[in-house]
Write a protein that holds these residues in place. Structure first.
Motif, mmCIF file in Angstrom:
data_model
loop_
_atom_site.group_PDB
_atom_site.id
_atom_site.type_symbol
_atom_site.label_atom_id
_atom_site.label_comp_id
_atom_site.label_asym_id
_atom_site.label_seq_id
_atom_site.Cartn_x
_atom_site.Cartn_y
_atom_site.Cartn_z
ATOM 1 N N PHE A 60 0.838 -1.191 0.000
ATOM 2 C CA PHE A 60 0.000 0.000 0.000
ATOM 3 C C PHE A 60 0.877 1.245 0.000
ATOM 4 C CE2 PHE A 60 -2.875 -3.065 2.186
ATOM 5 C CZ PHE A 60 -3.911 -3.035 1.266
ATOM 6 N N SER A 61 0.406 2.300 -0.646
ATOM 7 C CA SER A 61 1.129 3.570 -0.625
ATOM 8 C C SER A 61 0.912 4.237 0.736
ATOM 9 C CB SER A 61 0.615 4.489 -1.732
ATOM 10 O OG SER A 61 -0.696 4.939 -1.423
ATOM 11 N N LEU A 62 1.762 5.195 1.045
ATOM 12 C CA LEU A 62 1.593 5.920 2.313
ATOM 13 C C LEU A 62 0.278 6.699 2.318
ATOM 14 C CD1 LEU A 62 5.184 7.199 3.170
ATOM 15 C CD2 LEU A 62 3.919 5.290 4.173
ATOM 16 N N GLU A 63 -0.148 7.171 1.159
ATOM 17 C CA GLU A 63 -1.427 7.883 1.072
ATOM 18 C C GLU A 63 -2.588 6.944 1.419
ATOM 19 O OE1 GLU A 63 0.963 8.097 -1.371
ATOM 20 O OE2 GLU A 63 1.626 10.091 -0.753
ATOM 21 N N GLU A 64 -2.546 5.728 0.879
ATOM 22 C CA GLU A 64 -3.589 4.745 1.180
ATOM 23 C C GLU A 64 -3.589 4.390 2.668
ATOM 24 O OE1 GLU A 64 -3.755 2.332 -3.087
ATOM 25 O OE2 GLU A 64 -2.202 1.830 -1.640
ATOM 26 N N ILE A 65 -2.388 4.195 3.213
ATOM 27 C CA ILE A 65 -2.269 3.857 4.629
ATOM 28 C C ILE A 65 -2.798 5.005 5.486
ATOM 29 C CG2 ILE A 65 -0.607 3.410 6.492
ATOM 30 C CD1 ILE A 65 1.130 1.984 4.291
ATOM 31 N N HIS A 66 -2.445 6.219 5.121
ATOM 32 C CA HIS A 66 -2.899 7.395 5.860
ATOM 33 C C HIS A 66 -4.426 7.464 5.857
ATOM 34 C CE1 HIS A 66 -3.596 11.668 6.797
ATOM 35 N NE2 HIS A 66 -2.493 11.551 7.507
ATOM 36 N N GLU A 67 -5.015 7.211 4.709
ATOM 37 C CA GLU A 67 -6.481 7.244 4.603
ATOM 38 C C GLU A 67 -7.118 6.184 5.490
ATOM 39 O OE1 GLU A 67 -10.075 7.107 1.292
ATOM 40 O OE2 GLU A 67 -8.012 6.841 0.638
ATOM 41 N N MET A 68 -6.557 4.983 5.475
ATOM 42 C CA MET A 68 -7.125 3.906 6.283
ATOM 43 C C MET A 68 -7.006 4.217 7.773
ATOM 44 S SD MET A 68 -6.125 0.415 4.201
ATOM 45 C CE MET A 68 -4.490 0.849 3.640
ATOM 46 N N ILE A 69 -5.864 4.760 8.180
ATOM 47 C CA ILE A 69 -5.668 5.091 9.597
ATOM 48 C C ILE A 69 -6.601 6.218 10.018
ATOM 49 C CG2 ILE A 69 -4.038 6.121 11.240
ATOM 50 C CD1 ILE A 69 -1.824 4.509 9.854
ATOM 51 N N SER A 70 -6.709 7.258 9.191
ATOM 52 C CA SER A 70 -7.536 8.398 9.577
ATOM 53 C C SER A 70 -9.018 8.040 9.601
ATOM 54 C CB SER A 70 -7.279 9.594 8.662
ATOM 55 O OG SER A 70 -7.625 9.288 7.332
ATOM 56 N N LEU A 71 -9.431 7.059 8.813
ATOM 57 C CA LEU A 71 -10.829 6.628 8.841
ATOM 58 C C LEU A 71 -11.205 6.064 10.209
ATOM 59 C CD1 LEU A 71 -11.383 5.001 5.339
ATOM 60 C CD2 LEU A 71 -12.549 7.004 6.267
ATOM 61 N N PHE A 72 -10.261 5.409 10.860
ATOM 62 C CA PHE A 72 -10.563 4.865 12.184
ATOM 63 C C PHE A 72 -10.795 5.995 13.179
ATOM 64 C CE2 PHE A 72 -9.592 3.126 16.389
ATOM 65 C CZ PHE A 72 -10.526 2.111 16.416
ATOM 66 N N ASP A 73 -10.016 7.075 13.039
ATOM 67 C CA ASP A 73 -10.204 8.219 13.935
ATOM 68 C C ASP A 73 -11.562 8.880 13.718
ATOM 69 O OD1 ASP A 73 -7.747 7.833 15.137
ATOM 70 O OD2 ASP A 73 -6.706 9.188 13.759
ATOM 71 N N GLN A 74 -12.064 8.818 12.488
ATOM 72 C CA GLN A 74 -13.363 9.423 12.165
ATOM 73 C C GLN A 74 -14.532 8.532 12.591
ATOM 74 O OE1 GLN A 74 -13.356 10.254 7.960
ATOM 75 N NE2 GLN A 74 -11.372 11.271 8.072
ATOM 76 N N ASP A 75 -14.332 7.226 12.536
ATOM 77 C CA ASP A 75 -15.416 6.277 12.805
ATOM 78 C C ASP A 75 -14.896 5.214 13.766
ATOM 79 O OD1 ASP A 75 -17.490 4.406 12.739
ATOM 80 O OD2 ASP A 75 -16.975 3.670 10.744
ATOM 81 N N ARG A 76 -15.166 5.393 15.042
ATOM 82 C CA ARG A 76 -14.625 4.497 16.070
ATOM 83 C C ARG A 76 -15.137 3.065 15.972
ATOM 84 N NH1 ARG A 76 -9.929 5.776 18.199
ATOM 85 N NH2 ARG A 76 -9.794 7.990 18.553
ATOM 86 N N THR A 77 -16.224 2.825 15.210
ATOM 87 C CA THR A 77 -16.690 1.448 15.051
ATOM 88 C C THR A 77 -15.706 0.659 14.196
ATOM 89 O OG1 THR A 77 -17.959 1.829 13.008
ATOM 90 C CG2 THR A 77 -19.099 2.213 15.109
ATOM 91 N N GLY A 78 -14.945 1.378 13.372
ATOM 92 C CA GLY A 78 -13.993 0.711 12.493
ATOM 93 C C GLY A 78 -14.600 0.262 11.178
#
Length: 129
Positions: A60-78
């Motif tokens: 995965f690119s760092l951009e993709e990884i960043h998006e996946m990580i930040s999504l967890f911060d936005q939606d705590r259900t995962g």
């Protein structure tokens, strides 16, 4: 609360401290700083680093990884993070399958060429006698 130093994380994950600082510069992780400027990482930041390294290993690119990580911060259900990870994962599997197909074709071409070379060598050796 338990904190980790940059050296501890570098040793644990067998990466350089420069790599960890780079991920910080890119906004992927955010250590806290002591008054003297020492970086301290929480368990959450350690977990993020582990996810980053796993993501990099999977291509995965760092951009993709960043998006996946930040999504967890936005939606705590995962859920959103899982949906995006599945989407990216399917794409990576498709890319890997295509690379495997390309490599298999290359292998077949190389084997055919090698067989031809071996045949030509046998013919040359047979004409020497």
């Amino acid at each position: 609360m338990n904190y980790f130093t940059i050296s501890q994380l570098a040793q644990e994950f067998d990466i350089s401290t420069r790599t960890i600082r780079y991920y910080e510069e890119r906004g992927l992780i955010a250590p806290i700083r002591t008054e003297s400027g020492q970086r301290l990482y929480t368990k959450k930041e350690r977990a993020k680093l582990k996810l980053i390294l796993r993501g990099k290993r999977f291509g995965f690119s760092l951009e993709e990884i960043h998006e996946m990580i930040s999504l967890f911060d936005q939606d705590r259900t995962g859920q959103k993070q899982l949906e995006k990870t599945i989407e990216y994962g399917r794409q990576k599997i498709k890319e890997v399958s295509e690379r495997i197909d390309d490599l298999m074709q290359l292998k077949e071409e190389m084997e055919a060429m090698l067989a031809d070379f071996e045949k030509r060598l046998r013919e040359l050796e047979g004409s020497d006698g």
